[in-house]
Design a protein around this motif. Structure first.
Motif, PDB file in Angstrom:
ATOM      1  N   MET A 152      -0.618  -7.239  -7.049  1.00  0.00           N
ATOM      2  CA  MET A 152      -0.153  -7.337  -5.677  1.00  0.00           C
ATOM      3  C   MET A 152      -1.161  -6.649  -4.772  1.00  0.00           C
ATOM      4  O   MET A 152      -1.501  -5.487  -4.977  1.00  0.00           O
ATOM      5  CB  MET A 152       1.235  -6.703  -5.546  1.00  0.00           C
ATOM      6  CG  MET A 152       1.781  -6.757  -4.141  1.00  0.00           C
ATOM      7  SD  MET A 152       3.454  -6.098  -3.986  1.00  0.00           S
ATOM      8  CE  MET A 152       4.419  -7.430  -4.692  1.00  0.00           C
ATOM      9  N   LEU A 153      -1.625  -7.403  -3.770  1.00  0.00           N
ATOM     10  CA  LEU A 153      -2.583  -6.854  -2.823  1.00  0.00           C
ATOM     11  C   LEU A 153      -1.875  -6.329  -1.581  1.00  0.00           C
ATOM     12  O   LEU A 153      -2.218  -5.280  -1.045  1.00  0.00           O
ATOM     13  CB  LEU A 153      -3.598  -7.925  -2.433  1.00  0.00           C
ATOM     14  CG  LEU A 153      -4.359  -8.561  -3.607  1.00  0.00           C
ATOM     15  CD1 LEU A 153      -5.193  -9.732  -3.133  1.00  0.00           C
ATOM     16  CD2 LEU A 153      -5.202  -7.520  -4.301  1.00  0.00           C
ATOM     17  N   VAL A 154      -0.895  -7.103  -1.123  1.00  0.00           N
ATOM     18  CA  VAL A 154      -0.120  -6.749   0.063  1.00  0.00           C
ATOM     19  C   VAL A 154       1.348  -6.908  -0.294  1.00  0.00           C
ATOM     20  O   VAL A 154       1.743  -7.917  -0.879  1.00  0.00           O
ATOM     21  CB  VAL A 154      -0.477  -7.700   1.232  1.00  0.00           C
ATOM     22  CG1 VAL A 154       0.437  -7.467   2.415  1.00  0.00           C
ATOM     23  CG2 VAL A 154      -1.933  -7.532   1.628  1.00  0.00           C
ATOM     24  N   GLY A 155       2.173  -5.924   0.035  1.00  0.00           N
ATOM     25  CA  GLY A 155       3.599  -6.015  -0.259  1.00  0.00           C
ATOM     26  C   GLY A 155       4.168  -4.664  -0.638  1.00  0.00           C
ATOM     27  O   GLY A 155       3.505  -3.637  -0.472  1.00  0.00           O
ATOM     28  N   PRO A 156       5.402  -4.661  -1.166  1.00  0.00           N
ATOM     29  CA  PRO A 156       6.083  -3.389  -1.431  1.00  0.00           C
ATOM     30  C   PRO A 156       5.387  -2.510  -2.476  1.00  0.00           C
ATOM     31  O   PRO A 156       5.602  -1.306  -2.493  1.00  0.00           O
ATOM     32  CB  PRO A 156       7.472  -3.813  -1.897  1.00  0.00           C
ATOM     33  CG  PRO A 156       7.435  -5.267  -2.110  1.00  0.00           C
ATOM     34  CD  PRO A 156       6.244  -5.817  -1.412  1.00  0.00           C
ATOM     35  N   GLU A 157       4.571  -3.105  -3.347  1.00  0.00           N
ATOM     36  CA  GLU A 157       3.805  -2.309  -4.323  1.00  0.00           C
ATOM     37  C   GLU A 157       2.316  -2.603  -4.206  1.00  0.00           C
ATOM     38  O   GLU A 157       1.564  -2.407  -5.161  1.00  0.00           O
ATOM     39  CB  GLU A 157       4.308  -2.611  -5.744  1.00  0.00           C
ATOM     40  CG  GLU A 157       5.771  -2.235  -5.940  1.00  0.00           C
ATOM     41  CD  GLU A 157       6.292  -2.621  -7.309  1.00  0.00           C
ATOM     42  OE1 GLU A 157       5.492  -2.814  -8.236  1.00  0.00           O
ATOM     43  OE2 GLU A 157       7.520  -2.747  -7.445  1.00  0.00           O
ATOM     44  N   GLY A 158       1.883  -3.067  -3.036  1.00  0.00           N
ATOM     45  CA  GLY A 158       0.500  -3.486  -2.861  1.00  0.00           C
ATOM     46  C   GLY A 158      -0.393  -2.385  -2.319  1.00  0.00           C
ATOM     47  O   GLY A 158       0.022  -1.240  -2.109  1.00  0.00           O
ATOM     48  N   LEU A 159      -1.638  -2.757  -2.109  1.00  0.00           N
ATOM     49  CA  LEU A 159      -2.592  -1.819  -1.515  1.00  0.00           C
ATOM     50  C   LEU A 159      -2.224  -1.568  -0.058  1.00  0.00           C
ATOM     51  O   LEU A 159      -2.409  -0.469   0.455  1.00  0.00           O
ATOM     52  CB  LEU A 159      -4.005  -2.388  -1.623  1.00  0.00           C
ATOM     53  CG  LEU A 159      -4.478  -2.663  -3.053  1.00  0.00           C
ATOM     54  CD1 LEU A 159      -5.835  -3.363  -3.045  1.00  0.00           C
ATOM     55  CD2 LEU A 159      -4.545  -1.366  -3.847  1.00  0.00           C
ATOM     56  N   GLU A 160      -1.735  -2.629   0.606  1.00  0.00           N
ATOM     57  CA  GLU A 160      -1.133  -2.472   1.935  1.00  0.00           C
ATOM     58  C   GLU A 160       0.369  -2.566   1.752  1.00  0.00           C
ATOM     59  O   GLU A 160       0.882  -3.575   1.246  1.00  0.00           O
ATOM     60  CB  GLU A 160      -1.610  -3.556   2.890  1.00  0.00           C
ATOM     61  CG  GLU A 160      -0.942  -3.420   4.260  1.00  0.00           C
ATOM     62  CD  GLU A 160      -1.364  -4.487   5.253  1.00  0.00           C
ATOM     63  OE1 GLU A 160      -2.446  -5.061   5.083  1.00  0.00           O
ATOM     64  OE2 GLU A 160      -0.578  -4.736   6.187  1.00  0.00           O
ATOM     65  N   LEU A 161       1.076  -1.542   2.163  1.00  0.00           N
ATOM     66  CA  LEU A 161       2.525  -1.495   1.963  1.00  0.00           C
ATOM     67  C   LEU A 161       3.232  -2.162   3.126  1.00  0.00           C
ATOM     68  O   LEU A 161       3.080  -1.752   4.276  1.00  0.00           O
ATOM     69  CB  LEU A 161       2.980  -0.031   1.846  1.00  0.00           C
ATOM     70  CG  LEU A 161       2.349   0.744   0.692  1.00  0.00           C
ATOM     71  CD1 LEU A 161       2.786   2.198   0.732  1.00  0.00           C
ATOM     72  CD2 LEU A 161       2.687   0.103  -0.645  1.00  0.00           C
ATOM     73  N   ARG A 162       3.965  -3.254   2.805  1.00  0.00           N
ATOM     74  CA  ARG A 162       4.783  -3.929   3.790  1.00  0.00           C
ATOM     75  C   ARG A 162       5.812  -4.766   3.058  1.00  0.00           C
ATOM     76  O   ARG A 162       5.655  -5.072   1.881  1.00  0.00           O
ATOM     77  CB  ARG A 162       3.950  -4.764   4.767  1.00  0.00           C
ATOM     78  CG  ARG A 162       3.064  -5.800   4.090  1.00  0.00           C
ATOM     79  CD  ARG A 162       2.103  -6.426   5.062  1.00  0.00           C
ATOM     80  NE  ARG A 162       2.795  -7.209   6.080  1.00  0.00           N
ATOM     81  CZ  ARG A 162       2.205  -7.687   7.154  1.00  0.00           C
ATOM     82  NH1 ARG A 162       0.924  -7.449   7.375  1.00  0.00           N
ATOM     83  NH2 ARG A 162       2.878  -8.402   8.025  1.00  0.00           N
ATOM     84  N   GLU A 163       6.870  -5.139   3.741  1.00  0.00           N
ATOM     85  CA  GLU A 163       7.985  -5.841   3.104  1.00  0.00           C
ATOM     86  C   GLU A 163       8.058  -7.318   3.487  1.00  0.00           C
ATOM     87  O   GLU A 163       8.626  -8.114   2.744  1.00  0.00           O
ATOM     88  CB  GLU A 163       9.313  -5.163   3.488  1.00  0.00           C
ATOM     89  CG  GLU A 163       9.454  -3.734   3.001  1.00  0.00           C
ATOM     90  CD  GLU A 163       9.604  -3.618   1.495  1.00  0.00           C
ATOM     91  OE1 GLU A 163      10.113  -4.566   0.872  1.00  0.00           O
ATOM     92  OE2 GLU A 163       9.198  -2.586   0.937  1.00  0.00           O
ATOM     93  N   ASP A 164       7.487  -7.706   4.623  1.00  0.00           N
ATOM     94  CA  ASP A 164       7.716  -9.056   5.131  1.00  0.00           C
ATOM     95  C   ASP A 164       6.870 -10.124   4.446  1.00  0.00           C
ATOM     96  O   ASP A 164       7.290 -11.271   4.319  1.00  0.00           O
ATOM     97  CB  ASP A 164       7.492  -9.098   6.649  1.00  0.00           C
ATOM     98  CG  ASP A 164       6.109  -8.626   7.045  1.00  0.00           C
ATOM     99  OD1 ASP A 164       5.475  -7.876   6.265  1.00  0.00           O
ATOM    100  OD2 ASP A 164       5.656  -8.989   8.147  1.00  0.00           O
TER     101      ASP A 164
END
Ligand SMILES: [Fe+2]
Length: 87
Positions: free
Chosen positions: A1-13
């Motif tokens: 995961m690159l982007v997301g709840p466990e990604g390098l960028e933390l976000r949920e959408d």
């Protein structure tokens, strides 16, 4: 995961990531609330529920609606896919 709840960028959408599946491997059935689109970088097979497997070629996409059970599998070559999920 690159982007997301466990990604390098933390976000949920939005969740963005990449999967590399070794030869002759079936990634297990799974489901999640966000809808998902795969961008296929090497050929592989995809399935929703108990439907027939669908072969997807290089550069094609495969869409999974929200909460549907789905899986993927490689052939005798590795399967590389990018995936994007949106709440
Ligand atoms: Fe998925």
């Amino acid at each position: 995961m690159l982007v997301g709840p466990e990604g390098l960028e933390l976000r949920e959408d939005v969740w963005l990531g990449v999967s590399l599946v070794g030869p002759n491997v079936r990634y297990p059935d799974h489901r999640h609330l966000p809808e998902e689109t795969y961008l296929v970088m090497s050929p592989g097979d995809f399935r929703q529920g108990r439907n027939e497997w669908v072969h997807v070629a290089n550069g094609e996409t495969f869409y999974n609606p929200k909460s549907i059970v789905h899986a993927m599998r490689s052939s005798d070559r590795p399967l590389l896919v990018f995936w994007a999920l949106k709440e």
